[in-house]
Scaffold this motif. Sequence first.
Motif, mmCIF file in Angstrom:
data_model
loop_
_atom_site.group_PDB
_atom_site.id
_atom_site.type_symbol
_atom_site.label_atom_id
_atom_site.label_comp_id
_atom_site.label_asym_id
_atom_site.label_seq_id
_atom_site.Cartn_x
_atom_site.Cartn_y
_atom_site.Cartn_z
ATOM 1 N N THR A 145 -7.597 7.130 3.446
ATOM 2 C CA THR A 145 -8.875 6.969 4.146
ATOM 3 C C THR A 145 -9.517 5.627 3.808
ATOM 4 O O THR A 145 -10.068 4.942 4.680
ATOM 5 N N GLY A 146 -9.438 5.236 2.520
ATOM 6 C CA GLY A 146 -9.962 3.930 2.129
ATOM 7 C C GLY A 146 -9.221 2.790 2.801
ATOM 8 O O GLY A 146 -9.813 1.792 3.233
ATOM 9 N N VAL A 147 -7.894 2.922 2.891
ATOM 10 C CA VAL A 147 -7.096 1.902 3.584
ATOM 11 C C VAL A 147 -7.491 1.831 5.049
ATOM 12 O O VAL A 147 -7.586 0.751 5.648
ATOM 13 N N ASP A 148 -7.732 2.993 5.634
ATOM 14 C CA ASP A 148 -8.147 3.024 7.041
ATOM 15 C C ASP A 148 -9.455 2.258 7.240
ATOM 16 O O ASP A 148 -9.620 1.519 8.219
ATOM 17 N N VAL A 149 -10.372 2.415 6.310
ATOM 18 C CA VAL A 149 -11.648 1.692 6.415
ATOM 19 C C VAL A 149 -11.425 0.188 6.257
ATOM 20 O O VAL A 149 -11.988 -0.627 7.004
ATOM 21 N N GLN A 150 -10.602 -0.188 5.270
ATOM 22 C CA GLN A 150 -10.321 -1.611 5.055
ATOM 23 C C GLN A 150 -9.699 -2.251 6.291
ATOM 24 O O GLN A 150 -10.146 -3.298 6.767
ATOM 25 N N VAL A 151 -8.672 -1.631 6.807
ATOM 26 C CA VAL A 151 -7.966 -2.202 7.955
ATOM 27 C C VAL A 151 -8.878 -2.247 9.166
ATOM 28 O O VAL A 151 -8.844 -3.192 9.967
ATOM 29 N N GLY A 152 -9.744 -1.230 9.310
ATOM 30 C CA GLY A 152 -10.641 -1.212 10.456
ATOM 31 C C GLY A 152 -11.635 -2.352 10.468
ATOM 32 O O GLY A 152 -12.186 -2.693 11.524
ATOM 33 N N LEU A 153 -11.881 -2.970 9.304
ATOM 34 C CA LEU A 153 -12.792 -4.115 9.256
ATOM 35 C C LEU A 153 -12.178 -5.370 9.853
ATOM 36 O O LEU A 153 -12.906 -6.311 10.207
ATOM 37 N N LEU A 154 -10.856 -5.421 9.935
ATOM 38 C CA LEU A 154 -10.188 -6.643 10.387
ATOM 39 C C LEU A 154 -9.377 -6.453 11.661
ATOM 40 O O LEU A 154 -9.169 -7.432 12.394
ATOM 41 N N GLN A 189 0.825 -1.204 0.000
ATOM 42 C CA GLN A 189 0.000 0.000 0.000
ATOM 43 C C GLN A 189 0.863 1.259 0.000
ATOM 44 O O GLN A 189 0.524 2.259 -0.651
ATOM 45 N N GLY A 190 1.968 1.205 0.720
ATOM 46 C CA GLY A 190 2.881 2.356 0.686
ATOM 47 C C GLY A 190 3.447 2.584 -0.696
ATOM 48 O O GLY A 190 3.643 3.733 -1.123
ATOM 49 N N LEU A 191 3.693 1.443 -1.411
ATOM 50 C CA LEU A 191 4.225 1.567 -2.767
ATOM 51 C C LEU A 191 3.197 2.197 -3.707
ATOM 52 O O LEU A 191 3.550 3.014 -4.572
ATOM 53 N N VAL A 192 1.930 1.834 -3.547
ATOM 54 C CA VAL A 192 0.888 2.401 -4.411
ATOM 55 C C VAL A 192 0.815 3.916 -4.248
ATOM 56 O O VAL A 192 0.788 4.678 -5.227
ATOM 57 N N ILE A 193 0.787 4.372 -3.005
ATOM 58 C CA ILE A 193 0.709 5.815 -2.759
ATOM 59 C C ILE A 193 2.017 6.494 -3.141
ATOM 60 O O ILE A 193 2.031 7.623 -3.664
ATOM 61 N N SER A 194 3.136 5.789 -2.904
ATOM 62 C CA SER A 194 4.442 6.370 -3.267
ATOM 63 C C SER A 194 4.553 6.587 -4.767
ATOM 64 O O SER A 194 5.153 7.579 -5.222
ATOM 65 N N GLN A 195 3.977 5.634 -5.554
ATOM 66 C CA GLN A 195 4.034 5.790 -7.009
ATOM 67 C C GLN A 195 3.279 7.038 -7.458
ATOM 68 O O GLN A 195 3.738 7.773 -8.347
ATOM 69 N N MET A 196 2.145 7.298 -6.827
ATOM 70 C CA MET A 196 1.401 8.512 -7.190
ATOM 71 C C MET A 196 2.205 9.755 -6.854
ATOM 72 O O MET A 196 2.304 10.706 -7.656
ATOM 73 N N LEU A 197 2.785 9.772 -5.645
ATOM 74 C CA LEU A 197 3.561 10.945 -5.242
ATOM 75 C C LEU A 197 4.799 11.108 -6.120
ATOM 76 O O LEU A 197 5.170 12.233 -6.499
ATOM 77 N N ARG A 198 5.469 9.972 -6.431
ATOM 78 C CA ARG A 198 6.681 10.069 -7.261
ATOM 79 C C ARG A 198 6.361 10.621 -8.646
ATOM 80 O O ARG A 198 7.066 11.501 -9.162
ATOM 81 N N SER A 225 -1.006 1.276 13.837
ATOM 82 C CA SER A 225 0.353 0.916 13.437
ATOM 83 C C SER A 225 0.439 0.683 11.932
ATOM 84 O O SER A 225 1.420 1.062 11.285
ATOM 85 N N ILE A 226 -0.585 0.031 11.364
ATOM 86 C CA ILE A 226 -0.585 -0.242 9.920
ATOM 87 C C ILE A 226 -0.623 1.066 9.130
ATOM 88 O O ILE A 226 0.172 1.269 8.188
ATOM 89 N N LEU A 227 -1.521 1.961 9.473
ATOM 90 C CA LEU A 227 -1.610 3.238 8.756
ATOM 91 C C LEU A 227 -0.349 4.064 8.951
ATOM 92 O O LEU A 227 0.099 4.775 8.031
ATOM 93 N N THR A 228 0.228 3.994 10.144
ATOM 94 C CA THR A 228 1.477 4.725 10.382
ATOM 95 C C THR A 228 2.568 4.233 9.443
ATOM 96 O O THR A 228 3.321 5.028 8.861
ATOM 97 N N GLY A 229 2.692 2.913 9.271
ATOM 98 C CA GLY A 229 3.705 2.374 8.367
ATOM 99 C C GLY A 229 3.489 2.809 6.934
ATOM 100 O O GLY A 229 4.449 3.158 6.231
ATOM 101 N N ILE A 230 2.248 2.787 6.475
ATOM 102 C CA ILE A 230 1.962 3.193 5.093
ATOM 103 C C ILE A 230 2.288 4.669 4.888
ATOM 104 O O ILE A 230 2.903 5.055 3.875
ATOM 105 N N ILE A 231 1.887 5.512 5.829
ATOM 106 C CA ILE A 231 2.138 6.956 5.692
ATOM 107 C C ILE A 231 3.625 7.252 5.764
ATOM 108 O O ILE A 231 4.138 8.133 5.036
ATOM 109 N N VAL A 278 -4.292 11.068 -2.544
ATOM 110 C CA VAL A 278 -3.529 10.395 -1.481
ATOM 111 C C VAL A 278 -4.364 10.300 -0.209
ATOM 112 O O VAL A 278 -4.454 9.252 0.442
ATOM 113 N N VAL A 279 -5.000 11.413 0.149
ATOM 114 C CA VAL A 279 -5.825 11.409 1.363
ATOM 115 C C VAL A 279 -6.995 10.446 1.206
ATOM 116 O O VAL A 279 -7.351 9.698 2.144
ATOM 117 N N GLU A 280 -7.606 10.443 0.018
ATOM 118 C CA GLU A 280 -8.731 9.526 -0.205
ATOM 119 C C GLU A 280 -8.288 8.069 -0.101
ATOM 120 O O GLU A 280 -8.969 7.232 0.512
#
Length: 759
Positions: free
Chosen positions: A598-607, A560-569, A675-681, A593-595
């Motif tokens: 936020t979507g990742v936050d929702v996904q992770v919150g389900l599990l 997930q970090g790579l996906v967002i990193s590709q957009m930023l790069r 912790s998961i969202l912190t790592g991705i960000i 990026v924020v969207e």
Amino acid sequence: MAATAAIDDEEGKRRKAHGMLKLYYGINDEGKSSEKLLDPTDIDGVHFNPELYLTKLRKEKSLAELMDIEADMVRQIRALDSDMQTLVYENYNKFISATDTIRKMKNDFKKMEDEMDGLATNMAVITEFSASISSTLQERHQHITKLGGVHTLLRKLQFLFELPARLKKCIELGAYVQAVSYHAKARSVLHQYQHMPSFHGIQTDCQAIMAGLADTLRQRFRDPSSSPQDLSECVELLLSLEEPAHLLCDEFLSHGRGRLASHLSELEGASDILEFVDRGCGGFISDACLLAASYQSLFCKEPGSTAQMAEEKLTKFLDELSEGYFELVEKRLREEKNLGDNSLLVRALDRFHRRLQAPSKLVPGCSFNRRGTEIVVRAAQERLSQYLQALKEFFQGCITDVRQALAAPRVPGKEAPALGDLLAVLSGSVLNQIKSVLASVHLFTAKDVAFSDKPYFKGAFCSQGVREGLIVAFIKSVCQSARQFCDSPGEKSANTPPMLLLLLSRLCLDYETSTISYILTLTDEQFLGQDHSPVTPVSSLCSLARSTAQTLLNQYVKSQGLVISQMLRKSVETRDWVTTIEPRNVRAVMKRVVEDITGVDVQVGLLYEEGVRKAHSSDSSKRTFSVYSSSRLQGRYAQSYTPSAPLDTNLLSNIQKLFSERIDIFSTVQFNKVSILTGIIKISLKTFLECVRLRTFGRFGLQQIQVDCHYLQLYLWRFVSDENLVHCLLDEVVGSAAHRCLDPAPMEQSVIEVICERG
């Protein structure tokens, strides 16, 4: 009823009278003398004193009580008189009856003595007559005995002279048994008197006749159409004719080989395994038992060297011929791939094992029982391997279904499947499949199965086969299959959906917390009741599952970090930051990026659970400007662009980093959402920072970076465990852009806030 009551009343009176007598004579219930009572006022005691008793009563009792005692005593006296009278009458009747019996016995013994005297007189007369007859017939008896011996000898001689003719007649009539019997009776006599010409001729004729009979019997014996009864009869007759036993053994077994081999060729047409076993047991095994029983009754009747030789030949014959049968059975068992109904295979193996007990008991030296047990063991092992492979394929199929559900196009108006529901379906399906497999495998150890009491099925099958080879191996396979989405290079790992990694990590974590313990407890309860061999501990499997879950979660964060990193790069590399126009809006990529986060936050919150955050300050959304505000940028970099102040900005930046906390970008992720969202960000912002360091900026380019970073700060701080982390990374991004700016003129803080609020 009246008669029964009368009998009970009479019995009660009798017992009472008997008790009175015992009391009178001082005897207790055990038949022993009771202790003498010394109380003189005890009316039942030995030392009873009437005067003292009356004096005591007059002192202690009233007149009414004295009258009651008197009435009771009178009643007892009358009862005793009646009981004593009854007892006397009964004893008198018994005495009269005994007297009559003795009188009759005297008369009977007198009559018996007279009869015995008469018998003795008659026996003496008989003895005298017998002695007289014996003395009279003594001479004639000797003569009669001599004549009887001569008659017997003449009959034997007549039988010998008529023997050749008798033998021919029996052979013509097919009475081979009678012919052999006649010859057996005369053989020893003819052999003894063969030196006499007459007897020698008879012997020669008989031998020629019996040789012809032996040839006839051999032809019948070698005839393939002969029945087992005919074979047995031929062998018995040939043995009686003193044919070599070892040759007869070989011919008998050779004749049976063809019949048994024909049964093996008939096994090819069996439709299912149970029919195959029935055919083999009903044909080959049954005929083998009949052959062995007939063979033993013919050649192994009496212990000795011949019987031992015959037993060895039979054992070798059965072992050689059974090899082909056992090979066919193993070949047929290997073809059993259908795992739907395991009971059919178990029933077939049970029937196969039971039927092999008969030849094993009949011929203890043969290897039927051992080979049969080995075949059953290998079939059970093969079935466990098939179930393990089926479980692996089922798990892979479940993973494929999950991937298809995640990748399926979304129908408008229909929500996407929730990760929690997919996880529940995946976990429940796998667990139900394991229970189903355990129920099927448990049939091998059922009490009504003949081979279940074998040591292998009580020990190694349960511990090493089911628990280790099936359940533990499958759990390890699940972890290994999950790891392949992280470890395998190439397209598989690159095309793995990040949500699948997240779901598998939660699955492995659930296995570590509860599922593994539940599965192994269920297995141990069903299979390890009698076996205590060392097995893989639950803790080691839980450690494996947890490490797998950690690896998957780390891979998810990286993905997930790579996906967002590709957009930023791409957003940094594809823009000309030197000639860009003055910023009026937040760039769309930052909103994306924020969207996405936020979507990742929702996904992770389900599990995963929320996790622990550090306390936030009241102005978290605006703290960024305390570091990279316009005044600070002017203070930090303005002097570097004035001739009078050649201060090294790199030195200032490095000095600032010395006093800031080091951020570990790829640190281990904890099993919680924060912790998961912190790592991705962290990965995303670190990539953003590195891309900024490789570019050159103009004035408006720097201002655009300011606006973008402030926008990210407004939203990203709430996803991380510590807001200072986002604060520091964004501060470094702005600082790095300012350091690489040709005309560092920062935008005013109020303008940035207006643009971000409007954006």
